[in-house]
Design a protein around this motif. Structure first.
Motif, PDB file in Angstrom:
ATOM      1  N   ASP A  74       3.017 -14.740   0.977  1.00 20.90           N
ATOM      2  CA  ASP A  74       2.213 -13.648   1.510  1.00 20.90           C
ATOM      3  C   ASP A  74       1.876 -12.646   0.402  1.00 20.90           C
ATOM      4  N   ASN A  75       0.598 -12.343   0.264  1.00 16.59           N
ATOM      5  CA  ASN A  75       0.131 -11.454  -0.805  1.00 16.59           C
ATOM      6  C   ASN A  75       0.761 -10.069  -0.760  1.00 16.59           C
ATOM      7  N   PHE A  76       1.003  -9.538   0.425  1.00 18.69           N
ATOM      8  CA  PHE A  76       1.601  -8.209   0.510  1.00 18.69           C
ATOM      9  C   PHE A  76       2.999  -8.202  -0.110  1.00 18.69           C
ATOM     10  N   PHE A  77       3.802  -9.187   0.226  1.00 18.38           N
ATOM     11  CA  PHE A  77       5.160  -9.219  -0.310  1.00 18.38           C
ATOM     12  C   PHE A  77       5.153  -9.457  -1.822  1.00 18.38           C
ATOM     13  N   TYR A 106      -0.153  -6.864   7.905  1.00 15.94           N
ATOM     14  CA  TYR A 106       0.022  -5.428   8.131  1.00 15.94           C
ATOM     15  C   TYR A 106       1.434  -5.104   8.596  1.00 15.94           C
ATOM     16  N   THR A 107       2.319  -6.117   8.622  1.00 10.13           N
ATOM     17  CA  THR A 107       3.657  -5.925   9.168  1.00 10.13           C
ATOM     18  C   THR A 107       4.352  -4.716   8.566  1.00 10.13           C
ATOM     19  N   PHE A 108       4.371  -4.620   7.254  1.00  9.34           N
ATOM     20  CA  PHE A 108       5.002  -3.496   6.589  1.00  9.34           C
ATOM     21  C   PHE A 108       4.001  -2.733   5.728  1.00  9.34           C
ATOM     22  N   LEU A 111       4.072   0.867   4.631  1.00 10.50           N
ATOM     23  CA  LEU A 111       5.021   1.263   3.586  1.00 10.50           C
ATOM     24  C   LEU A 111       4.326   1.662   2.295  1.00 10.50           C
ATOM     25  N   ILE A 112       3.126   1.155   2.052  1.00  9.33           N
ATOM     26  CA  ILE A 112       2.487   1.473   0.786  1.00  9.33           C
ATOM     27  C   ILE A 112       2.222   2.971   0.657  1.00  9.33           C
ATOM     28  N   CYS A 113       2.166   3.668   1.758  1.00 10.35           N
ATOM     29  CA  CYS A 113       1.886   5.103   1.712  1.00 10.35           C
ATOM     30  C   CYS A 113       3.127   5.963   1.515  1.00 10.35           C
ATOM     31  N   THR A 114       4.278   5.466   1.866  1.00  8.15           N
ATOM     32  CA  THR A 114       5.477   6.306   1.820  1.00  8.15           C
ATOM     33  C   THR A 114       6.614   5.732   0.987  1.00  8.15           C
ATOM     34  N   ASN A 115       6.604   4.439   0.750  1.00 12.33           N
ATOM     35  CA  ASN A 115       7.698   3.813   0.027  1.00 12.33           C
ATOM     36  C   ASN A 115       7.572   4.115  -1.465  1.00 12.33           C
ATOM     37  N   PRO A 116       8.624   4.659  -2.085  1.00 12.46           N
ATOM     38  CA  PRO A 116       8.551   4.972  -3.516  1.00 12.46           C
ATOM     39  C   PRO A 116       8.325   3.752  -4.407  1.00 12.46           C
ATOM     40  N   ASP A 117       8.545   2.551  -3.890  1.00 12.39           N
ATOM     41  CA  ASP A 117       8.272   1.358  -4.686  1.00 12.39           C
ATOM     42  C   ASP A 117       6.808   1.297  -5.105  1.00 12.39           C
ATOM     43  N   ILE A 120       3.972   3.762  -8.378  1.00 16.69           N
ATOM     44  CA  ILE A 120       3.251   3.442  -9.607  1.00 16.69           C
ATOM     45  C   ILE A 120       1.766   3.175  -9.367  1.00 16.69           C
ATOM     46  N   LEU A 121       1.388   3.000  -8.104  1.00 16.76           N
ATOM     47  CA  LEU A 121      -0.005   2.689  -7.768  1.00 16.76           C
ATOM     48  C   LEU A 121      -0.794   3.893  -7.268  1.00 16.76           C
ATOM     49  N   ARG A 122      -0.142   4.951  -6.885  1.00 16.83           N
ATOM     50  CA  ARG A 122      -0.770   6.034  -6.130  1.00 16.83           C
ATOM     51  C   ARG A 122      -1.996   6.654  -6.774  1.00 16.83           C
ATOM     52  N   ASP A 123      -2.030   6.743  -8.102  1.00 18.26           N
ATOM     53  CA  ASP A 123      -3.167   7.404  -8.735  1.00 18.26           C
ATOM     54  C   ASP A 123      -4.285   6.437  -9.123  1.00 18.26           C
ATOM     55  N   ASP A 124      -4.134   5.171  -8.772  1.00 19.73           N
ATOM     56  CA  ASP A 124      -5.162   4.186  -9.102  1.00 19.73           C
ATOM     57  C   ASP A 124      -6.242   4.193  -8.024  1.00 19.73           C
ATOM     58  N   PRO A 125      -7.511   4.312  -8.413  1.00 18.65           N
ATOM     59  CA  PRO A 125      -8.599   4.329  -7.422  1.00 18.65           C
ATOM     60  C   PRO A 125      -8.634   3.098  -6.521  1.00 18.65           C
ATOM     61  N   ARG A 126      -8.205   1.951  -7.038  1.00 14.55           N
ATOM     62  CA  ARG A 126      -8.185   0.738  -6.204  1.00 14.55           C
ATOM     63  C   ARG A 126      -7.165   0.861  -5.085  1.00 14.55           C
ATOM     64  N   PHE A 127      -6.033   1.483  -5.375  1.00 14.30           N
ATOM     65  CA  PHE A 127      -5.006   1.709  -4.360  1.00 14.30           C
ATOM     66  C   PHE A 127      -5.524   2.692  -3.313  1.00 14.30           C
ATOM     67  N   VAL A 128      -6.112   3.780  -3.769  1.00 11.51           N
ATOM     68  CA  VAL A 128      -6.655   4.792  -2.851  1.00 11.51           C
ATOM     69  C   VAL A 128      -7.712   4.162  -1.943  1.00 11.51           C
ATOM     70  N   LYS A 129      -8.528   3.271  -2.492  1.00 14.67           N
ATOM     71  CA  LYS A 129      -9.555   2.585  -1.700  1.00 14.67           C
ATOM     72  C   LYS A 129      -8.919   1.723  -0.609  1.00 14.67           C
ATOM     73  N   ILE A 130      -7.861   0.994  -0.954  1.00 11.49           N
ATOM     74  CA  ILE A 130      -7.175   0.143   0.025  1.00 11.49           C
ATOM     75  C   ILE A 130      -6.576   0.997   1.141  1.00 11.49           C
ATOM     76  N   VAL A 131      -5.911   2.065   0.764  1.00 14.18           N
ATOM     77  CA  VAL A 131      -5.298   2.958   1.751  1.00 14.18           C
ATOM     78  C   VAL A 131      -6.376   3.525   2.680  1.00 14.18           C
ATOM     79  N   ASP A 132      -7.501   3.900   2.106  1.00 12.26           N
ATOM     80  CA  ASP A 132      -8.602   4.438   2.911  1.00 12.26           C
ATOM     81  C   ASP A 132      -9.178   3.366   3.836  1.00 12.26           C
TER      82      ASP A 132
END
Length: 145
Positions: A74-77, A106-108, A111-117, A120-132
Motif C-alpha cells: 500500500d502506497n500510504f504505508f 484513507y484508513t490512517f 495521520l499525515i496532518c497530525t503525526n510528527p512522522d 518533514i513534509l509539511r512545508d512542501d507544496p506537494r504535501f500541502v496540495k495533497i492535504v488540501d
C-alpha cells in the motif's frame, strides 16, 4: 493486527529494538507467507538497527508484499515508512501515488496532518496540495499555526 502495529511503532520510537523486532515478527507471522521473513527482519535489524526495520518494511512493500496491513504494498504505508526514515522525496512520491490510485488508502490518512512522522513534509507544496485535495487543510498542524 492494529494493536501489533501500535506496539511495533512504539517500541521502535522508544529505541527498544528487540521488542520492535519481536513485534514485527509477530505481525508478519499473522499470515502464512510472512513466516519466511523472520531471518530477513533479524538481518536488517542487526545491520542497520531500528532504521533497518523500516528499510525492510519499504523493501517488502515494494518488492514482495504480503496480504497483511502495512505489508501489502500500500502506497500510504510505504510513504509512512519512508517518512520515518527521513526520506522526504520517497515519502512524497508514495503519497502522490496513493492519490493517483483508484482505491486510495484513507484508513490512517488523517495521520499525515497530525503525526510528527510527517513533519518533514509539511512545508512542501506537494504535501500541502495533497492535504488540501483530501479536505484536511483545517487539520494540518502547519496550516493551523
Amino acid at each position: 493486527i492494529l494493536t501489533k502495529w501500535l506496539l511495533f511503532i512504539n517500541y521502535a520510537k522508544l529505541g527498544d529494538g528487540d521488542n520492535a523486532v519481536n513485534a514485527m515478527i509477530d505481525i508478519t507471522g499473522s499470515h502464512k507467507a510472512g513466516k519466511k521473513f523472520e531471518n530477513d527482519i533479524l538481518d536488517f535489524y542487526k545491520k542497520r538497527g531500528i532504521n533497518g526495520l523500516f528499510e525492510w518494511l519499504t523493501e517488502v512493500n515494494i518488492k514482495s508484499p504480503i496480504p497483511v496491513a502495512g505489508l501489502s504494498g500500500d502506497n500510504f504505508f510505504i510513504s509512512w515508512w519512508y517518512a520515518i526514515l527521513g526520506n522526504r522525496e520517497k515519502s512524497l512520491q508514495f503519497l502522490e501515488k496513493n492519490m493517483e490510485t483508484q482505491f486510495r488508502n484513507y484508513t490512517f490518512f488523517n495521520l499525515i496532518c497530525t503525526n510528527p512522522d510527517f513533519d518533514i513534509l509539511r512545508d512542501d507544496p506537494r504535501f500541502v496540495k495533497i492535504v488540501d485535495e483530501i479536505g484536511l487543510t483545517p487539520y494540518n498542524i502547519r496550516e493551523a499555526k
